[in-house]
Design a protein around this motif. Sequence first.
Motif, PDB file in Angstrom:
ATOM      1  N   ASP A  38     -55.285 -32.937  38.832  1.00  0.00           N
ATOM      2  CA  ASP A  38     -54.071 -32.129  38.954  1.00  0.00           C
ATOM      3  C   ASP A  38     -54.044 -31.017  37.901  1.00  0.00           C
ATOM      4  O   ASP A  38     -53.649 -29.884  38.188  1.00  0.00           O
ATOM      5  N   LEU A  39     -54.476 -31.361  36.685  1.00  0.00           N
ATOM      6  CA  LEU A  39     -54.439 -30.375  35.607  1.00  0.00           C
ATOM      7  C   LEU A  39     -55.404 -29.218  35.864  1.00  0.00           C
ATOM      8  O   LEU A  39     -55.071 -28.051  35.651  1.00  0.00           O
ATOM      9  N   VAL A  40     -56.606 -29.553  36.319  1.00  0.00           N
ATOM     10  CA  VAL A  40     -57.578 -28.491  36.550  1.00  0.00           C
ATOM     11  C   VAL A  40     -57.161 -27.613  37.722  1.00  0.00           C
ATOM     12  O   VAL A  40     -57.428 -26.406  37.744  1.00  0.00           O
ATOM     13  N   GLU A  41     -56.484 -28.220  38.720  1.00  0.00           N
ATOM     14  CA  GLU A  41     -55.978 -27.426  39.840  1.00  0.00           C
ATOM     15  C   GLU A  41     -54.793 -26.581  39.416  1.00  0.00           C
ATOM     16  O   GLU A  41     -54.624 -25.446  39.860  1.00  0.00           O
ATOM     17  N   MET A  42     -53.944 -27.148  38.543  1.00  0.00           N
ATOM     18  CA  MET A  42     -52.761 -26.430  38.074  1.00  0.00           C
ATOM     19  C   MET A  42     -53.146 -25.141  37.357  1.00  0.00           C
ATOM     20  O   MET A  42     -52.447 -24.131  37.462  1.00  0.00           O
ATOM     21  N   CYS A  43     -54.286 -25.157  36.664  1.00  0.00           N
ATOM     22  CA  CYS A  43     -54.709 -23.972  35.912  1.00  0.00           C
ATOM     23  C   CYS A  43     -55.099 -22.815  36.820  1.00  0.00           C
ATOM     24  O   CYS A  43     -55.244 -21.681  36.350  1.00  0.00           O
ATOM     25  N   HIS A  44     -55.300 -23.088  38.104  1.00  0.00           N
ATOM     26  CA  HIS A  44     -55.617 -22.004  39.038  1.00  0.00           C
ATOM     27  C   HIS A  44     -54.506 -20.973  39.104  1.00  0.00           C
ATOM     28  O   HIS A  44     -54.731 -19.835  39.512  1.00  0.00           O
ATOM     29  N   GLY A  45     -53.300 -21.382  38.720  1.00  0.00           N
ATOM     30  CA  GLY A  45     -52.161 -20.469  38.821  1.00  0.00           C
ATOM     31  C   GLY A  45     -52.263 -19.294  37.878  1.00  0.00           C
ATOM     32  O   GLY A  45     -51.565 -18.291  38.072  1.00  0.00           O
ATOM     33  N   ILE A  46     -53.086 -19.385  36.867  1.00  0.00           N
ATOM     34  CA  ILE A  46     -53.264 -18.272  35.921  1.00  0.00           C
ATOM     35  C   ILE A  46     -54.601 -17.600  36.230  1.00  0.00           C
ATOM     36  O   ILE A  46     -55.662 -18.136  35.946  1.00  0.00           O
ATOM     37  N   GLN A  47     -54.539 -16.423  36.829  1.00  0.00           N
ATOM     38  CA  GLN A  47     -55.744 -15.704  37.227  1.00  0.00           C
ATOM     39  C   GLN A  47     -56.104 -14.559  36.284  1.00  0.00           C
ATOM     40  O   GLN A  47     -57.132 -13.909  36.466  1.00  0.00           O
ATOM     41  N   HIS A  48     -55.233 -14.325  35.282  1.00  0.00           N
ATOM     42  CA  HIS A  48     -55.586 -13.305  34.295  1.00  0.00           C
ATOM     43  C   HIS A  48     -56.790 -13.824  33.491  1.00  0.00           C
ATOM     44  O   HIS A  48     -56.753 -14.921  32.937  1.00  0.00           O
ATOM     45  N   PRO A  49     -57.895 -13.065  33.453  1.00  0.00           N
ATOM     46  CA  PRO A  49     -59.127 -13.598  32.864  1.00  0.00           C
ATOM     47  C   PRO A  49     -58.959 -14.140  31.441  1.00  0.00           C
ATOM     48  O   PRO A  49     -59.366 -15.253  31.140  1.00  0.00           O
ATOM     49  N   LEU A  50     -58.355 -13.347  30.569  1.00  0.00           N
ATOM     50  CA  LEU A  50     -58.264 -13.759  29.169  1.00  0.00           C
ATOM     51  C   LEU A  50     -57.309 -14.932  29.001  1.00  0.00           C
ATOM     52  O   LEU A  50     -57.630 -15.921  28.322  1.00  0.00           O
ATOM     53  N   ARG A  51     -56.111 -14.832  29.644  1.00  0.00           N
ATOM     54  CA  ARG A  51     -55.138 -15.917  29.519  1.00  0.00           C
ATOM     55  C   ARG A  51     -55.673 -17.202  30.157  1.00  0.00           C
ATOM     56  O   ARG A  51     -55.530 -18.297  29.604  1.00  0.00           O
ATOM     57  N   GLY A  52     -56.312 -17.044  31.335  1.00  0.00           N
ATOM     58  CA  GLY A  52     -56.849 -18.215  32.022  1.00  0.00           C
ATOM     59  C   GLY A  52     -57.977 -18.875  31.220  1.00  0.00           C
ATOM     60  O   GLY A  52     -58.114 -20.101  31.197  1.00  0.00           O
ATOM     61  N   LEU A  53     -58.768 -18.047  30.545  1.00  0.00           N
ATOM     62  CA  LEU A  53     -59.877 -18.573  29.750  1.00  0.00           C
ATOM     63  C   LEU A  53     -59.368 -19.429  28.593  1.00  0.00           C
ATOM     64  O   LEU A  53     -59.855 -20.546  28.354  1.00  0.00           O
TER      65      LEU A  53
END
Length: 696
Positions: A38-53
């Motif tokens: 669930d956590l790894v899928e939840m992170c999909h919501g942030i697509q900004h490269p730097l913030r998502g990284l």
Amino acid sequence: MRQTSCLDYCLFIRYLLCTVGSVYIKSKEAPAKDVLKDLVEMCHGIQHPLRGLFLRSYLSQISKDKLPDVGSEYEGDTDTINDAIEFVLQNFTEMNKLWVRMQYQGPIGERDKRGKERSELRDLVGKNLHVLSQLDGVDLDMYKEIVLPRILEQVVNCKDELAQHYLMDCIIQVFPDEYHLQTLETLLSAFPQLQPTVDIKTVLSPLMDRLSNYAASSTEVLPEFLQAEAFAKLSSVVGKVIEAQVDMPIFGAITLYVSLLTFTLRIHPERLDYVDQILGACVEKLSRKTKLEDSKATKQIVALLSAPLEKYKDISTALDLPNYPLVMDYLDIPTNKVMAMVIIQNMMKNTTRISTADKVEALFELIKGLIKDMDGSQDNELDEEDFTDEQNSVARLIQMLHSNDNEEMFKIISTVRKHILLGGPKRLTFTVPPLVFSSLKLLRRLQCQDRDSNGQEISDTQKKVFQLLHQTIEALSSVPSPELALRLYLQCAEAASDSGLEPVSYEFLTQAFILYEEDVSDSKAQVTVIHLIVGTLQRMNVFGSENRDTLTHKATGYSAKLLKKPDQCRAVYACSHLFWVNEPDGIQDGERVVLCLKRALKIANAAQQMVHTRGSSGHVTLFIEILNKYLYFFEKGNSRITDSAIQDLIELIGAELQSESTTSDSSADAFFSSTLRYIEYQKQKGGSISNEENKV
């Protein structure tokens, strides 16, 4: 402003959810794999490269100690190591995509700036691979079947130069060397698929270095077939990478060959065919280039050629490699000389001796940059100190060429002579002397052998050596270096005398006399040479009376014609030894000894008369020196030396020292006093010196 706040709020919520999820896993109220998914899928919501990284990096950081690893508290019936691997690989894949995407967002003019920023953030992505390597459940089988294929798939598919270079290096660094050896084919298959701009040498070379170090220290663990396969696979992939990257600089290609050669020398030192195969591949690559690009490439070739020398510690092994000299031919002249010096220094360090003429021929072809001028370069263009060091090294090398077989040694000497005579006049003064003395060493060995068994053959060999010596020394006339040539002629004359070859010895002395008459003009050099000639003649007993008379007449004649009276005097009384040799068959002509001494006295008296007007005592020493010669021959039994002659000379010296026209000289006084004490000592011992000699 409102949009930015909304994005920040969403990001904050996800950081908070990651923290809550971590705590939830720790509570064990739900399977760890479900929460992680669930956590790894939840992170999909942030697509900004730097913030998502950074968000995914945070997720990796807080979850790494809560993964369902083998033996961990979070492992259960439903949570297995496979779930942990899947979570880390998913997070790694998404982070790498975000990291690559950073390069392509923003103005084109800022791509270099973004590349620098990405380079600073690369460790965020690499930490996922480090986490995988730390999982106890990731054994060799799992690494081979799941982990490595998934990672390589992402590396190849991302098609990003920076990402591919970094991730391949990261794989090599974080996983064990044993895993790399066991999965070498899979790992190496990815290299040819990388982008053409990836600097593969900086990744593949460290891999080969690590594998060679590991395999060399673990030969008992690794099966022999695995080591053999490793060489075949590495050799194949190096060839494929070089072919695939047509724009790879020659420096990069040679660097790969150096690393492959290092691996081979550590794992298969006995397989010279492998070593030569690598050198051959290098020759093929170099043959496509008209010239080397820069100093880096030439340094790598030197490293390539030096590796077998350092491993085998024997140039003979390198000479057995057909492609070794072919690689060396691609070096420019300065670097060829550097490599030649490396070869010679290696031989000196390991006391390597070359014992066959064929290998000497091959060796001198390798070091030809030091032996002769190449491509029109001139000696006077070289730094004098460097040139001297180079030629001194060649001279030392010549002394290390040795064979116990006389015929083979003669072939070696002939081979060396052929090469050094091509070196030009400036080199001959360095290279001819060691060759001459190597030849003389062979002659002495021939003289010590039993002549009864094969006397005629030995004599013929000696004559061939003397003929070679004559021709070799004659080459020094082009330098010119008359004093050196004269000294060598004297050495050869003495060797011929020891061999009982009177005509040969006479010929060498004749050449020495000709050089003295025609080419030695400096007065100091003439003095030195005369004493060398006299000393050499004194030790020789091969001549008949006619030849000896001719030679001694010339020597005494030269002595009497020296420029300065003191030099004349000393040379003439030195000639007295030519007529009195204390050996069973030696000449003992007392009358001619006395003639030489009387002539020396006459010259000394003339010299003393010339300096009386200046009040100097410098030439009184000559009388004392002559007195000592009288005493020497008197004790040796020369009946022509009488008590009265010695007494007269003592009185003459005393009168000269007490003369008002002579300035006191403490050194002359001490010399004379010492001589008188010696006479007294001999008298007390019951020697042959009479009492009358002590009257002053």
